[in-house]
Enzyme design. Sequence first.
Site, PDB file in Angstrom:
ATOM      1  N   ARG A  92     -10.304 -11.498   1.966  1.00  0.00           N
ATOM      2  CA  ARG A  92     -11.174 -12.535   1.394  1.00  0.00           C
ATOM      3  C   ARG A  92     -10.528 -13.909   1.458  1.00  0.00           C
ATOM      4  O   ARG A  92     -11.216 -14.924   1.509  1.00  0.00           O
ATOM      5  CB  ARG A  92     -11.554 -12.145  -0.045  1.00  0.00           C
ATOM      6  CG  ARG A  92     -10.380 -12.000  -0.979  1.00  0.00           C
ATOM      7  CD  ARG A  92     -10.731 -11.238  -2.242  1.00  0.00           C
ATOM      8  NE  ARG A  92     -10.859  -9.798  -2.017  1.00  0.00           N
ATOM      9  CZ  ARG A  92     -11.198  -8.903  -2.944  1.00  0.00           C
ATOM     10  NH1 ARG A  92     -11.447  -9.294  -4.179  1.00  0.00           N
ATOM     11  NH2 ARG A  92     -11.296  -7.628  -2.655  1.00  0.00           N
ATOM     12  N   LYS A  98       0.840  -1.200   0.000  1.00  0.00           N
ATOM     13  CA  LYS A  98       0.000   0.000   0.000  1.00  0.00           C
ATOM     14  C   LYS A  98       0.875   1.250   0.000  1.00  0.00           C
ATOM     15  O   LYS A  98       2.010   1.209   0.477  1.00  0.00           O
ATOM     16  CB  LYS A  98      -0.864   0.026   1.277  1.00  0.00           C
ATOM     17  CG  LYS A  98      -1.997  -0.971   1.310  1.00  0.00           C
ATOM     18  CD  LYS A  98      -2.801  -0.808   2.595  1.00  0.00           C
ATOM     19  CE  LYS A  98      -3.939  -1.814   2.688  1.00  0.00           C
ATOM     20  NZ  LYS A  98      -4.952  -1.640   1.650  1.00  0.00           N
TER      21      LYS A  98
HETATM   22  N1  BES Z   1      -8.107  -3.717   4.430  1.00  0.00           N
HETATM   23  C1  BES Z   1      -8.298  -3.317   3.085  1.00  0.00           C
HETATM   24  C2  BES Z   1      -9.597  -2.552   2.856  1.00  0.00           C
HETATM   25  C3  BES Z   1      -9.710  -1.223   3.567  1.00  0.00           C
HETATM   26  C4  BES Z   1      -9.379  -0.060   2.895  1.00  0.00           C
HETATM   27  C5  BES Z   1     -10.221  -1.140   4.836  1.00  0.00           C
HETATM   28  C6  BES Z   1      -9.501   1.162   3.533  1.00  0.00           C
HETATM   29  C7  BES Z   1     -10.347   0.085   5.473  1.00  0.00           C
HETATM   30  C8  BES Z   1      -9.995   1.235   4.808  1.00  0.00           C
HETATM   31  C9  BES Z   1      -8.293  -4.530   2.165  1.00  0.00           C
HETATM   32  O1  BES Z   1      -7.508  -5.581   2.570  1.00  0.00           O
HETATM   33  C10 BES Z   1      -7.768  -4.088   0.845  1.00  0.00           C
HETATM   34  O2  BES Z   1      -6.617  -3.715   0.799  1.00  0.00           O
HETATM   35  N2  BES Z   1      -8.600  -4.158  -0.196  1.00  0.00           N
HETATM   36  C11 BES Z   1      -8.200  -3.770  -1.489  1.00  0.00           C
HETATM   37  C12 BES Z   1      -8.766  -4.775  -2.471  1.00  0.00           C
HETATM   38  C13 BES Z   1      -8.253  -4.593  -3.870  1.00  0.00           C
HETATM   39  C14 BES Z   1      -6.791  -4.965  -3.937  1.00  0.00           C
HETATM   40  C15 BES Z   1      -9.074  -5.458  -4.786  1.00  0.00           C
HETATM   41  C16 BES Z   1      -8.769  -2.381  -1.757  1.00  0.00           C
HETATM   42  O3  BES Z   1      -9.884  -2.092  -1.328  1.00  0.00           O
HETATM   43  O4  BES Z   1      -8.052  -1.564  -2.346  1.00  0.00           O
HETATM   44 MN    MN Z   2      -5.501  -5.419   1.924  1.00  0.00          MN
END
Ligand code: BES
Ligand code: MN
Length: 499
Positions: A349, A275
Amino acid sequence: MTAPKLSLTTTTADEATADAVIIGTVQDGNGSGVALAPGSERVDAAFGGTLAEVLRTVGATGAQDEVVKIPSMGKVKAGLVVAAGLGRSTGDGPTAEQVRRASGAAARALAGTARAVTTLSTVDLQAAVEGIVLGAYRFTEYRSDTGERPVERVDVVAPAEGAAKDHRATLKAATAIAEAVCTARDLVNTPPNDLFPASFAERAAALGKAAGVEVEILDEKALRKGGFGGVLGVGMGSSRPPRVVRMSWKGPKARKKVALVGKGITFDTGGISIKPAANMDEMTSDMSGAAAIVATMVLAAKLKYPLELTATVPMAENMPSGAAYRPGDVLTMYGGKTVEVLNTDAEGRLILADAIVRACEDGPDYLVEAATLTGAQIVSLGRRTAGIMGSDEFRDRVAAIAQATGEGGWPMPLPEELRADLDSRLADLANVAGHRWGGMLVAGLFLREFVAEGVPWAHLDVAGPAFNNGGPWGYTPKGGTGQPVRTLAAVLADIAENG
Ligand code: BES
Ligand code: MN
Ligand code: ZN
């Protein structure tokens, strides 16, 4: 967390011994003036019927989140009158959520006070009690100077109607529910250097055991033996190995079996698909779903819901390292399905898939799962409204309950045409689609693949609602909010009552 001591009183608010008396205010018809909410009559009478005028003079409007303090000048026993804004009146009087929020804002504003008495309880006892406990919450575990203490004691004026016995039961249940929310907040607020899979599992076990819940911790060895490929894959990059916590509790005369599952990523860096640095610290909250499930199990045992409950809580830390899982890896999940990992940041997931398959082995009548799953939830519904997916009928039921609790939530579809976007070049399924459209729904479709045929299920994406990165409002503090504990508790209560 030290919750204020709450007790019911039948003494009228004007005569109650306290440092402060809480009354409600509402915005009147055209929003230009302030009016008094029900419950404030005795205090107003002590002011000779001038209380609204006095409040107007000092600029009170009755708006939500407004807390105005005025000295009582000996007109009532308490030295201070605290006017908490309920917002615009709906006609049928204040809603439960208005009472909850105003009570929360008042409780927060009363930090450092020894004793208060509230009249908002005469409007809605349960909401007032929940609001006070939730609003008084502070997390000071990591501060040298813990600042002002939360209001120590609040007397709640009993509603005129109803039996004292029922009021006592309401007070007890509302306190337990609010304390469960605070338990979840504590877990979410604990930083990721102290809350990692093994320590989280230990804390869940301690909380569960204290409430008479059976707890089993699967460590990395047990997970390998069991074939939990999703949890193990995601956990590989961390020096702190993953866990799955299994909790079970059977209430008296249990007729329905409910399986609970919650995402427990103790920190989400994204892994190799790392990230951006900005706000990555907020990923300390990526175990909010798990925290809510653990707190709800403990609550269910405390309130003795007549249900048979299991919680399956996968816990892992998503880190990049030489041992981390890679984009391109294929994982064999619990139960045998294979998943091609195209993005290591779609890790939630993967751990949930294992947990859902395991949870379904117990043959539940319902499956409810909560997760901070996608940024797309925040894009589509904002920071305060959970996305609720699942089987149509149960999803709608859960969404209606989420709205009734005041936590909020909206039913979202699982469009069939998006499913094909998860087809993989070499495995049964890929963990992401090749595009970013409908990201929350795609994640829901991924999870659906792992739910056993015929099990009514609901998936709550609480990415936004679980963590407040802004200032406090109503009964919601900064940081962990404890969502969706109250929705989960209400869903269980509803199943206990209606099957
Ligand atoms: N934990 C994150 C989602 C999240 C984002 C929670 C912001 C709280 C605040 C999750 O694991 C994630 O990184 N999801 C990705 C999925 C994508 C790679 C398909 C996302 O939402 O960017
Ligand atoms: Mn994630
Ligand atoms: Zn995550």
